[in-house]
Design a protein around this motif. Structure first.
Motif, short mmCIF file in Angstrom:
data_model
loop_
_atom_site.label_atom_id
_atom_site.label_comp_id
_atom_site.label_asym_id
_atom_site.label_seq_id
_atom_site.Cartn_x
_atom_site.Cartn_y
_atom_site.Cartn_z
N LYS A 23 0.82 -1.21 0.00
CA LYS A 23 0.00 0.00 0.00
C LYS A 23 0.86 1.27 0.00
CE LYS A 23 -4.31 -1.75 1.92
NZ LYS A 23 -4.03 -3.14 1.57
N ARG A 24 1.85 1.28 -0.89
CA ARG A 24 2.69 2.46 -1.05
C ARG A 24 3.39 2.39 -2.40
NH1 ARG A 24 8.23 1.54 -0.25
NH2 ARG A 24 8.78 -0.38 0.86
N GLY A 67 -7.46 9.11 -0.44
CA GLY A 67 -6.95 8.34 0.70
C GLY A 67 -5.49 7.95 0.50
N GLU A 68 -5.14 7.56 -0.73
CA GLU A 68 -3.74 7.24 -1.04
C GLU A 68 -2.85 8.46 -0.87
OE1 GLU A 68 -3.39 5.58 -4.89
OE2 GLU A 68 -4.51 3.75 -4.43
N ASP A 69 -3.34 9.62 -1.32
CA ASP A 69 -2.56 10.85 -1.18
C ASP A 69 -2.30 11.16 0.29
OD1 ASP A 69 -2.65 11.10 -3.92
OD2 ASP A 69 -4.30 12.54 -3.93
N MET A 70 -3.29 10.97 1.13
CA MET A 70 -3.12 11.24 2.55
C MET A 70 -2.11 10.30 3.18
SD MET A 70 -7.12 11.92 3.61
CE MET A 70 -6.73 12.04 5.35
N ARG A 71 -2.17 9.02 2.81
CA ARG A 71 -1.19 8.06 3.35
C ARG A 71 0.22 8.41 2.88
NH1 ARG A 71 -5.16 4.19 2.07
NH2 ARG A 71 -4.06 3.61 0.16
N GLU A 72 0.35 8.81 1.62
CA GLU A 72 1.67 9.14 1.11
C GLU A 72 2.22 10.40 1.76
OE1 GLU A 72 4.11 9.17 -3.06
OE2 GLU A 72 1.99 9.69 -3.13
N ASN A 73 1.36 11.39 2.00
CA ASN A 73 1.82 12.60 2.67
C ASN A 73 2.31 12.29 4.08
OD1 ASN A 73 1.59 14.78 0.82
ND2 ASN A 73 -0.63 14.69 0.98
N ARG A 74 1.62 11.37 4.77
CA ARG A 74 2.09 10.96 6.09
C ARG A 74 3.44 10.26 5.99
NH1 ARG A 74 -3.48 9.62 7.03
NH2 ARG A 74 -3.05 7.44 6.50
N GLU A 75 3.58 9.43 4.95
CA GLU A 75 4.86 8.74 4.74
C GLU A 75 5.98 9.74 4.50
OE1 GLU A 75 7.06 6.11 1.26
OE2 GLU A 75 4.89 6.34 1.22
N LEU A 76 5.75 10.73 3.64
CA LEU A 76 6.78 11.71 3.32
C LEU A 76 7.13 12.55 4.55
CD1 LEU A 76 5.51 12.83 -0.20
CD2 LEU A 76 7.38 11.26 0.32
#
Length: 441
Positions: A274-275, A361-370
């Motif tokens: 999921k990334r 939702g994917e954008d939010m997860r990726e922003n948290r990752e970054l």
């Protein structure tokens, strides 16, 4: 008698506790009120008060390994702003133009044709075997453990190996087609009609190094991934273009990552993890985002990922500390955020609400990752300091970074020779081997 004395003592104890609690609360209220009054008086008198530097307080010397400074963090949350100045407008137009690259890989008929050149049985067999090995390794670690990568990830990994080892070849100076001798670059030439029809906007011209031959060799720089399936050669741009298209053909979601320091690579979306996962086909590198900085020692400023679903500034995935960062001066950060939102809205304009919601939702997860990379980098730098380092403003005994070894693998063995052949590995400088490599790479 014991009971008659015990009761008054118990009552006295209760009264004392209650009184102590009331006094404590009153004391807290008095302190809070006094503190608020002090803050208010200071804020009212701030314009006439001297700046801290006027008191002559000595400032500590700068630390040698200070935590990374991310200027964009000083104004969180950023509010997107439309570009106004000419420099920002040029940057916007360039990014919009680059964002069209992944759209070329969305033709189902052409993707079916592309699969004809791929040994699918070999790819799927290798993927199945690797997937089963990874699953067995996970099960051996205990019940409920998840395999490192899923089957579709293994398909792309097998495709990566085949593409690098068997399918595509690297070209700097093409050999003379008449006598197969080395050639020397002599300039650029206008594309011929058939070259232009196949998507070549630039043609490099080379001359045979053998004086008796003296033949000229043309090297068109094709931007059409399907033409590259026939030529099967090129440099970084051609490699990433063709490989990314084949990843799309085997069913993966793909990004094309543009780097302002003259490099491009691929990201694929792992449903299993999921990334988005870094893939560099030129290096046969999988999930090694620190390859360019810790591995090659390069400095980067912008890394922008483009997909059929939009765009994302993924620089923080590849630049983990300020030692490897270059100045980001092509546009203010708020303007860049506006451009990313603009491209994203353009690509998702005709999508269903369900697809938009999933991608958000994917954008939010990726922003948290970054963001987590920034936090981890700061925490790592702080953990390397001792009390003496903080007092003296230096770091005398830095601890090694455990993640640097993974990235440094790109500097050893055959990969090192491969990098030198391509003219990569510079510290923040583009490929200097051939000025014509600057675009389209």
């Amino acid at each position: 008698m014991e009971h008659s004395h015990a009761a008054p003592r118990a009552a006295a104890d209760v009264d004392t506790d209650k009184l102590a609690h009331e006094m404590t609360e009153r004391f807290r209220q008095v302190l809070s009120t006094r503190r608020m009054n002090e803050l208010t008086s200071r804020s009212l008198s701030r314009p006439s008060s001297p700046a801290p530097r006027d008191f002559g307080t000595p400032q500590p010397p700068p630390m040698h390994n200070a935590p990374p400074s991310y200027s964009s963090l000083r104004n969180i949350p950023l509010v997107p702003q439309a570009p106004q100045d000419a420099r920002s407008l040029r940057f916007k137009n360039m990014l919009h133009s680059l964002s069209n690259m992944p759209l070329r890989w969305e033709n189902p008929g052409l993707l079916d044709e592309a699969l004809r050149v791929v040994p699918l049985e070999q790819i799927y067999n290798e993927a199945e075997e690797e997937s089963q090995i990874l699953q067995a390794e996970a099960e051996s670690l205990g019940e409920g453990k998840k395999a490192a990568w899923g089957y579709q990830d293994c398909v792309v990994r097998a495709l990566l190996r085949w593409f690098k080892r068997s399918f595509f070849s690297w070209v700097n100076n093409p050999a003379c087609s008449r006598c197969y001798s080395p050639t020397i670059g002599v300039g650029m030439a206008a594309p011929l009609p058939d070259e232009q029809a196949r998507g070549a906007n630039q043609v490099e011209l080379y001359k045979c190094s053998v004086e008796q031959c003296g033949a000229y060799e043309r090297y068109p720089r094709y931007n059409d991934a399907f033409v590259l399936l026939q030529t099967r050669r090129g440099r970084v741009g051609e490699w990433a273009n063709c490989f990314s298209m084949l990843c799309r053909a085997v069913g993966s979601r793909v990004r094309w990552v543009w780097n302002s320091e003259d490099h491009v690579w691929t990201e694929i979306y792992s449903l299993h993890r999921k990334r988005w996962v870094h893939v560099d086909v030129c290096e046969e590198a999988w999930d090694k985002p620190r390859l360019y900085t810790d591995g090659w020692g390069k400095k980067l400023s912008y890394c922008i990922a483009f997909s059929a679903d939009g765009a994302m500034d993924v620089t923080r995935r590849y630049v983990r500390n300020s030692n490897h960062s270059l100045e980001r001066n092509r546009a203010p950060e708020a303007v860049l955020l506006h451009i990313m939102d603009e491209i994203r809205a353009l690509r998702r304009n005709n999508m269903s609400k369900q697809d938009k919601f999933r991608l958000e939702g994917e954008d939010m997860r990726e922003n948290r990752e970054l963001r987590s990379y920034v936090i981890s980098s700061i925490a790592h730098e702080v953990s390397r300091m001792s009390v003496d380092d903080i007092i003296n403003g230096r770091s005398r005994h830095p601890r090694p970074d455990p993640d640097a070894q993974k990235a440094a693998e790109g500097r050893t063995g055959g990969a090192s020779e491969w990098i030198r052949t391509r003219g990569e590995g510079g510290r923040g400088t583009p490929n200097q081997q051939n000025p014509r490599d600057q675009h389209p790479r």
